[in-house]
Design a protein around this motif. Structure first.
Motif, PDB file in Angstrom:
ATOM      1  N   ASP B 150      30.556  43.252  24.492  1.00 34.72           N
ATOM      2  CA  ASP B 150      31.613  42.907  23.542  1.00 34.72           C
ATOM      3  C   ASP B 150      31.634  43.907  22.377  1.00 34.72           C
ATOM      4  O   ASP B 150      32.705  44.296  21.895  1.00 34.72           O
ATOM      5  CB  ASP B 150      31.406  41.487  22.980  1.00 34.72           C
ATOM      6  N   VAL B 153      33.268  47.164  23.532  1.00 38.55           N
ATOM      7  CA  VAL B 153      34.728  47.032  23.585  1.00 38.55           C
ATOM      8  C   VAL B 153      35.310  47.160  22.177  1.00 38.55           C
ATOM      9  O   VAL B 153      36.251  47.935  21.938  1.00 38.55           O
ATOM     10  CB  VAL B 153      35.140  45.670  24.200  1.00 38.55           C
ATOM     11  N   ASN B 157      37.760  50.114  20.766  1.00 39.97           N
ATOM     12  CA  ASN B 157      39.068  49.695  20.243  1.00 39.97           C
ATOM     13  C   ASN B 157      39.270  50.199  18.818  1.00 39.97           C
ATOM     14  O   ASN B 157      40.362  50.606  18.440  1.00 39.97           O
ATOM     15  CB  ASN B 157      39.194  48.167  20.284  1.00 39.97           C
ATOM     16  N   ALA B 180      35.248  46.430  29.023  1.00 46.43           N
ATOM     17  CA  ALA B 180      35.861  45.102  28.943  1.00 46.43           C
ATOM     18  C   ALA B 180      35.690  44.346  30.263  1.00 46.43           C
ATOM     19  O   ALA B 180      35.475  43.126  30.272  1.00 46.43           O
ATOM     20  CB  ALA B 180      37.338  45.219  28.582  1.00 46.43           C
ATOM     21  N   ALA B 198      37.213  35.592  28.344  1.00 46.72           N
ATOM     22  CA  ALA B 198      38.129  36.069  27.289  1.00 46.72           C
ATOM     23  C   ALA B 198      38.467  34.922  26.348  1.00 46.72           C
ATOM     24  O   ALA B 198      39.618  34.748  25.973  1.00 46.72           O
ATOM     25  CB  ALA B 198      39.393  36.651  27.918  1.00 46.72           C
ATOM     26  N   VAL B 202      36.379  36.166  21.479  1.00 45.65           N
ATOM     27  CA  VAL B 202      36.701  37.596  21.574  1.00 45.65           C
ATOM     28  C   VAL B 202      38.197  37.905  21.632  1.00 45.65           C
ATOM     29  O   VAL B 202      38.584  39.070  21.552  1.00 45.65           O
ATOM     30  CB  VAL B 202      36.005  38.248  22.794  1.00 45.65           C
ATOM     31  N   VAL B 203      39.035  36.887  21.816  1.00 48.62           N
ATOM     32  CA  VAL B 203      40.481  37.127  21.862  1.00 48.62           C
ATOM     33  C   VAL B 203      41.157  36.195  20.861  1.00 48.62           C
ATOM     34  O   VAL B 203      40.951  34.983  20.907  1.00 48.62           O
ATOM     35  CB  VAL B 203      41.052  36.879  23.278  1.00 48.62           C
ATOM     36  N   ASN B 206      46.848  36.086  18.791  1.00 52.80           N
ATOM     37  CA  ASN B 206      47.857  37.041  19.238  1.00 52.80           C
ATOM     38  C   ASN B 206      47.528  37.648  20.595  1.00 52.80           C
ATOM     39  O   ASN B 206      48.244  38.533  21.064  1.00 52.80           O
ATOM     40  CB  ASN B 206      48.006  38.176  18.217  1.00 52.80           C
ATOM     41  N   GLY B 207      46.422  37.198  21.174  1.00 52.07           N
ATOM     42  CA  GLY B 207      46.016  37.765  22.461  1.00 52.07           C
ATOM     43  C   GLY B 207      45.345  39.121  22.321  1.00 52.07           C
ATOM     44  O   GLY B 207      45.346  39.915  23.257  1.00 52.07           O
ATOM     45  N   LEU B 208      44.798  39.390  21.135  1.00 49.37           N
ATOM     46  CA  LEU B 208      44.168  40.689  20.874  1.00 49.37           C
ATOM     47  C   LEU B 208      42.647  40.578  20.927  1.00 49.37           C
ATOM     48  O   LEU B 208      42.058  39.638  20.392  1.00 49.37           O
ATOM     49  CB  LEU B 208      44.576  41.228  19.502  1.00 49.37           C
ATOM     50  N   ASP B 209      42.019  41.575  21.543  1.00 50.28           N
ATOM     51  CA  ASP B 209      40.562  41.659  21.595  1.00 50.28           C
ATOM     52  C   ASP B 209      40.040  42.082  20.223  1.00 50.28           C
ATOM     53  O   ASP B 209      40.814  42.421  19.320  1.00 50.28           O
ATOM     54  CB  ASP B 209      40.157  42.700  22.660  1.00 50.28           C
ATOM     55  N   VAL B 210      38.721  42.115  20.087  1.00 54.80           N
ATOM     56  CA  VAL B 210      38.102  42.477  18.812  1.00 54.80           C
ATOM     57  C   VAL B 210      38.137  44.000  18.625  1.00 54.80           C
ATOM     58  O   VAL B 210      38.007  44.750  19.591  1.00 54.80           O
ATOM     59  CB  VAL B 210      36.650  41.975  18.761  1.00 54.80           C
ATOM     60  N   SER B 211      38.346  44.422  17.399  1.00 51.56           N
ATOM     61  CA  SER B 211      38.244  45.824  17.019  1.00 51.56           C
ATOM     62  C   SER B 211      37.313  45.929  15.821  1.00 51.56           C
ATOM     63  O   SER B 211      37.435  45.132  14.887  1.00 51.56           O
ATOM     64  CB  SER B 211      39.630  46.367  16.659  1.00 51.56           C
TER      65      SER B 211
END
Lengths: 267, 236
Positions: B150, B153, B157, B180, B198, B202-203, B206-211
């Motif tokens: 994680d 990723v 990102n 991922a 997911a 971690v999501v 908005n359906g966004l993964d972690v940055s």
């Protein structure tokens, strides 16, 4: 025929984009994240002379709004596919249903997010095409047979990963949007891994092997066996075997290749 | 105690930590001098070794070295996993996944070393500290694997926007989606839940993964890395 429809839709987008470029694109980009809608008010002559027939598929590099509308079209496809799958009587149950429900939620969120992001650039989000998830009868049982549904889901997710990857460099002008696209990209990859594993495949792609069981999906995996990155043959600098090296990298897909795949499912 | 000439000379340590330590001992540099010496480093694209600290460098090379550092961490981790009792008694599915992950991360690590070395100076081998991990325990291994995947990723990102060269961005993109895929698989076998791959850890909505920024990532990774890493040259 289907592709022609898709291209026509993108031509309309290209027209809109030319207007967008003609206004205050830089300014509009800076408003991303603040959800400030921008309306095109000024027209500059230079871009207005550009041929409006430029379709996504024909341009080697797309504007940011074009990329987002392209991505939105793919998200429409995925979101509707999963929504229909969840609605189909007796198709999905148990753990698989829970997995698909979460993926469905993400794809719908991506649709909303992209529509909002495109709006914040002062552009109109493209509307959803009409889909035929049987691909003209190739996947006749897609909403009656869980295995067919999951095979198509795998093809969509693996395509989605490659599609976003192929557009990343077109988004370099806007760090916030690039980051958001990468954040969607890795979620698609999580989906792909899970769907593949439910189907008994590895979560990653070995060589260019198409494990969907459908020859129609071969294009989804074309080029995945590439081992040369930045001019370095990655197999020559490691003791890791070639199959594992190919698994360690996902490859981008060109806009055209993605449109060819998506076009199979668009009426 | 101090050797002033060291301030202007860049020392790229070899890959053998023991000889590096030997060199450092010989050079007589102590920890206390570290901060002082680092401020004397030249600002350029090349990573620098000052006493026991590694400077990632600046610009795109700095970002690539940052990725290389994370791949080193992951590769070292899975190499040890394959030696542990948990792996020996794991299910066939778990073994396949861990075997693949070890190979993938080693491939990434070796690639970065070669690719960076062809244009600049790659950082040397980092010393890792896995004393907090019980390689005989399934829970300990999978929890750590999940953290690392994680983290990887989120690191890629967050790093994409820091790159100037599109070719480097493409390569980072090729790798992050595999990280991922790993993260999803590890999460799945770790929890057994059909949504762990997911979930909301971690999501986001908005359906966004972690940055994460390099500073955030390195702060989390530092618990497992002995070698001090200077990321101050990375683009913001």
């Amino acid at each position: 025929m289907k592709l022609l429809k898709l291209f026509n839709q993108f031509e309309a987008l290209a027209d809109a984009e030319i207007q967008g470029k003609a206004t205050t694109r830089r300014e509009a980009f800076s408003t991303f994240g603040r959800t400030v809608g921008k309306v095109a008010t000024v027209a500059l002559p230079l871009t207005a002379f550009m041929a409006p027939s430029r379709a996504f598929a024909q341009s080697s590099s797309m504007s940011i709004a074009e990329v987002l509308n392209f991505a939105l079209t793919l998200e429409y496809l995925e979101a509707e596919f999963y929504a229909m799958g969840l609605d189909a009587d007796g198709l999905l149950s148990g753990d698989t249903r829970e997995t698909v429900a979460l993926i469905s939620q993400h794809e719908s969120a991506h649709v909303e997010f992209l529509r909002s992001a495109i709006g914040s650039l002062g552009m109109d989000p493209v509307e959803s095409p009409e889909f035929d998830f049987t691909a003209g009868g190739t996947f006749e049982d897609v909403f009656n047979n869980e295995q067919v549904f999951l095979a198509v889901a795998q093809a969509f997710e693996d395509t989605g990963v490659r599609a976003y990857k192929g557009q990343a460099t077109n988004l370099m002008g806007n760090g916030d949007i690039l980051t958001a696209a990468l954040q969607i990209h890795s979620v698609e990859a999580r989906h792909a891994s899970e769907i593949r594993r439910i189907r008994g495949s590895k979560g990653w792609i070995t060589g260019a092997t198409n494990t969907t069981g459908a020859s129609a999906a071969a294009a989804v995996y074309a080029g995945e066996a590439n081992v040369t990155h930045l001019g370095v043959d990655a197999t020559t600098v490691t003791s890791v075997d070639t199959d594992h090296v190919t698994e360690a990298y996902d490859e981008p897909l060109s806009t055209q290749a993605v449109l060819d795949i998506a076009g199979l499912f668009i009426k | 105690m101090q050797t002033p000439k060291f301030l202007s000379s860049r020392v790229v340590a070899d890959r053998d930590p023991s000889s590096r330590r030997r060199f450092l001992r010989t050079s007589g540099l102590g920890l206390a001098a570290a901060g002082l010496l680092l401020t004397g480093c030249e600002d350029d694209d090349d990573p620098v070794i000052m006493n026991n600290s590694v400077n990632l460098g600046s610009g795109d090379v700095g970002v690539l070295n940052y990725a290389f550092a994370l791949e080193q961490l992951e590769a070292a981790f899975y190499a040890q996993v394959l030696q542990g009792d948990y792996y020996a008694s794991a299910t066939a599915e778990e073994k396949q996944i861990l075997l693949d992950l070890e190979a993938h991360e080693r491939a990434h690590m070796d690639f970065f070393e070669a690719a960076i070395s062809s244009v600049a100076t790659a950082i040397p081998a980092l010393e890792v500290d896995f004393s907090s991990i019980d390689f005989n325990s399934r829970t300990s291994v999978l929890n750590t694997a999940q953290t690392f995947e994680d983290l990887g990723v989120s690191a890629y990102n967050g790093a994409g926007r820091l790159l100037q060269n599109p070719d480097f961005l493409v390569v980072a993109g090729k790798i992050v989606s595999v990280e991922a895929r790993h993260a999803a698989a590890i999460r799945s076998i770790n929890s057994g839940s059909p949504t762990a791959f997911a979930n909301s850890e971690v999501v986001d909505a908005n359906g966004l993964d972690v940055s994460r920024t390099p500073a955030q990532v390195l702060s989390m990774a530092s618990a497992f890395i002995i070698t001090p890493i200077d990321a101050s040259g990375l683009p913001q």
